[in-house]
Design an enzyme around this catalytic site. Structure first.
Site, PDB file in Angstrom:
ATOM      1  N   HIS A 108      35.435  31.461  30.943  1.00 39.78           N
ATOM      2  CA  HIS A 108      35.805  32.809  31.395  1.00 39.78           C
ATOM      3  C   HIS A 108      37.163  33.272  30.914  1.00 39.78           C
ATOM      4  O   HIS A 108      37.529  34.415  31.120  1.00 39.78           O
ATOM      5  CB  HIS A 108      35.756  32.901  32.923  1.00 39.78           C
ATOM      6  CG  HIS A 108      36.912  32.204  33.595  1.00 39.78           C
ATOM      7  ND1 HIS A 108      36.983  30.851  33.720  1.00 39.78           N
ATOM      8  CD2 HIS A 108      38.044  32.688  34.144  1.00 39.78           C
ATOM      9  CE1 HIS A 108      38.106  30.523  34.333  1.00 39.78           C
ATOM     10  NE2 HIS A 108      38.781  31.620  34.604  1.00 39.78           N
TER      11      HIS A 108
HETATM   12  C1  UD1 Z   1      40.667  35.462  37.737  1.00 41.42           C
HETATM   13  C2  UD1 Z   1      42.020  34.780  37.568  1.00 41.42           C
HETATM   14  C3  UD1 Z   1      41.824  33.435  36.859  1.00 41.42           C
HETATM   15  C4  UD1 Z   1      40.765  32.598  37.538  1.00 41.42           C
HETATM   16  C5  UD1 Z   1      39.481  33.404  37.633  1.00 41.42           C
HETATM   17  C6  UD1 Z   1      38.356  32.680  38.297  1.00 41.42           C
HETATM   18  C7  UD1 Z   1      43.940  36.257  37.202  1.00 41.42           C
HETATM   19  C8  UD1 Z   1      44.894  36.726  36.176  1.00 41.42           C
HETATM   20  N1  UD1 Z   1      42.903  35.540  36.728  1.00 41.42           N
HETATM   21  O1  UD1 Z   1      40.161  35.763  36.448  1.00 41.42           O
HETATM   22  O2  UD1 Z   1      43.060  32.727  36.894  1.00 41.42           O
HETATM   23  O3  UD1 Z   1      40.553  31.426  36.790  1.00 41.42           O
HETATM   24  O4  UD1 Z   1      39.775  34.591  38.395  1.00 41.42           O
HETATM   25  O5  UD1 Z   1      37.215  33.501  38.335  1.00 41.42           O
HETATM   26  O6  UD1 Z   1      44.116  36.513  38.365  1.00 41.42           O
HETATM   27  N2  UD1 Z   1      34.429  40.788  38.241  1.00 41.42           N
HETATM   28  C9  UD1 Z   1      33.228  41.022  38.852  1.00 41.42           C
HETATM   29  N3  UD1 Z   1      33.110  40.683  40.170  1.00 41.42           N
HETATM   30  C10 UD1 Z   1      34.114  40.154  40.888  1.00 41.42           C
HETATM   31  C11 UD1 Z   1      35.346  39.925  40.240  1.00 41.42           C
HETATM   32  C12 UD1 Z   1      35.482  40.237  38.914  1.00 41.42           C
HETATM   33  O7  UD1 Z   1      32.288  41.506  38.254  1.00 41.42           O
HETATM   34  O8  UD1 Z   1      33.945  39.860  42.084  1.00 41.42           O
HETATM   35  C13 UD1 Z   1      34.565  41.127  36.809  1.00 41.42           C
HETATM   36  C14 UD1 Z   1      35.165  42.480  36.579  1.00 41.42           C
HETATM   37  O9  UD1 Z   1      34.588  43.024  35.436  1.00 41.42           O
HETATM   38  C15 UD1 Z   1      36.608  42.170  36.276  1.00 41.42           C
HETATM   39  C16 UD1 Z   1      36.495  40.847  35.566  1.00 41.42           C
HETATM   40  O10 UD1 Z   1      35.421  40.172  36.197  1.00 41.42           O
HETATM   41  O11 UD1 Z   1      37.254  43.123  35.523  1.00 41.42           O
HETATM   42  C17 UD1 Z   1      37.731  40.010  35.640  1.00 41.42           C
HETATM   43  O12 UD1 Z   1      38.132  39.802  37.009  1.00 41.42           O
HETATM   44  P1  UD1 Z   1      39.678  39.435  37.329  1.00 41.42           P
HETATM   45  O13 UD1 Z   1      39.826  39.127  38.765  1.00 41.42           O
HETATM   46  O14 UD1 Z   1      40.563  40.476  36.751  1.00 41.42           O
HETATM   47  O15 UD1 Z   1      39.924  38.143  36.467  1.00 41.42           O
HETATM   48  P2  UD1 Z   1      39.039  36.834  36.242  1.00 41.42           P
HETATM   49  O16 UD1 Z   1      38.649  36.769  34.829  1.00 41.42           O
HETATM   50  O17 UD1 Z   1      37.972  36.685  37.273  1.00 41.42           O
END
Ligand code: UD1
Length: 370
Positions: free
Chosen positions: A203
């Site tokens: 991821h």
């Molecule tokens: C975040 C953390 C990362 C952790 C990871 C575990 C930061 C900078 N990164 O990354 O350290 O390893 O979580 O998952 O805080 N999304 C969904 N549903 C959700 C949440 C996210 O669809 O419930 C999608 C959205 O498109 C979003 C993308 O995932 O934009 C990224 O989510 P985000 O929380 O920004 O970062 P992660 O890649 O999940």
């Protein structure tokens, strides 16, 4: 006494669970503020249900956005919550954007701040988490380290020794507390093929957003899958990126790669526990596989968790496709033998609670390591 916890994203939930339980067992109120950074049912609610984590006292519902916008929104919404709840201590865990945002707010309001999983360093500021860790650590009043490298890094950065404690990892408290329940779900038989299999997770922006890297990795996975079938629970951001790069169909049509949606904690733990090989770019999975004794090959240039390599089953192999294929083959041919790092014994949260309660009337500190 009142201790407020922050939980924002999936890897926070299993870290907060043993802390809340240990505080409550000692009669200390330990509410949770959920920032809403992760919000899908199976990225959030499922973890609270499975791990018996109390419903958050408040949910800031920030959702997804750019790093700056997400961090700013958490800060803006967390400030009145912190003022209202006026805890004696704010506990932040891990290294996600919510950790950084709430550390800043607490620090400015002069609320005592503890960072759990402090001192981990990849020395790679391309990772957003590295920046989050650096900021949380410089602001924290007490720093709880999961491994000795954390203590060394903090000392090298000039953090006074009296603020640093080596306590072990709360993430492993949760693995050890739930391993039997995970096995009892039967998820291994339901989700994985008979016989040996590998688990794949991916991821990190550096791996999935860049088309050339993602495409090389997908080629490597398909080649590895010819030797051992792979089960791949796909993070929502990864699914979107693979689809964008036109790589999703390639994986979907490969008969020995099984794509799943994000799994709950227990099902995923069961899957890891039964695996012959794990390929991942996650931080926490490097720790979990170490304790489960499962070989882990980390698809990154570095790790902030060196104890998983020096003691455990982890090797950091990068993302070159030929190297990934060769590393997977070598695990299948001769699985490594490994040990478990110091203090990864399921009692890290108890040590933290003992430390927080030191000197408070009615609470006796336990045997604290330093
Ligand atoms: C975040 C953390 C990362 C952790 C990871 C575990 C930061 C900078 N990164 O990354 O350290 O390893 O979580 O998952 O805080 N999304 C969904 N549903 C959700 C949440 C996210 O669809 O419930 C999608 C959205 O498109 C979003 C993308 O995932 O934009 C990224 O989510 P985000 O929380 O920004 O970062 P992660 O890649 O999940």
């Amino acid at each position: 006494m009142k201790v407020l916890h922050v939980a924002g994203a999936r890897p926070n939930f299993m870290k907060v669970a043993p802390l809340v339980r240990a505080f409550e067992a000692r009669g200390v109120a330990a509410p949770i503020c959920h920032t809403g950074q992760h919000y899908d049912e199976n990225m959030s609610r499922l973890f609270f249900d499975e791990l018996g984590i109390p419903t958050p006292a408040v949910n800031l519902e920030v959702g997804s956005a750019s790093h700056a916008a997400q961090t700013a929104l958490v800060m803006q919404r967390f400030e009145p919550v912190l003022l209202e709840s006026a805890p004696d201590l704010l506990i932040v865990v891990g290294d996600v954007n919510s950790t950084l945002a709430c550390s800043l707010v607490a620090s400015k309001l002069r609320v005592p701040l503890a960072h759990v999983e402090a001192g981990l360093r990849s020395f790679d500021r391309e990772m957003p988490e590295e920046i989050n860790r650096l900021v949380a650590d410089v602001l924290a009043d007490v720093l709880y380290c999961s491994e000795s490298s954390g203590v060394e890094n903090l000392r090298a950065e000039g953090i006074p020794a009296e603020r640093i404690r080596l306590v072990g990892t709360v993430m492993i408290d949760t693995v050890l507390a739930h391993r039997d329940r995970a096995r009892a779900t039967g998820a291994r038989d339901r989700l994985a093929p008979d016989g040996p299999y590998g688990v794949l997770t991916l991821h990190r922006p550096s791996n999935v957003d860049d088309e050339a890297t993602a495409s090389g990795l997908v080629r490597a996975f398909i080649e590895v899958a010819a030797d051992v079938p792979l089960v791949f629970p796909v993070h929502p951001r990864t699914r979107a990126a693979l689809a964008r790069h036109g790589l999703l169909t390639e994986l979907e049509t490969c008969p020995s790669v099984r794509l799943l949606g994000p799994l709950g904690y227990l099902e995923f733990l069961a899957l890891l526990d039964g695996a012959t090989l794990v390929l991942t770019d996650s931080g926490g999975i490097q720790e979990e596989t170490t304790v489960l004794g499962v070989p882990c090959r980390t698809l990154r240039r570095n790790t902030e968790r060196p104890a998983t390599v020096t003691a455990g089953t982890n090797r950091v192999i990068g993302t070159d496709p030929a190297t990934v294929v060769a590393a997977a083959r070598s695990v299948l041919e001769s699985p490594p033998v490994a040990a478990i790092p110091e203090l990864w014994d399921g009692r890290a949260a108890e040590r933290i609670v003992d430390d927080v309660l030191v000197g408070r009337p009615g609470h006796s500190p336990g045997d604290l390591e330093d």
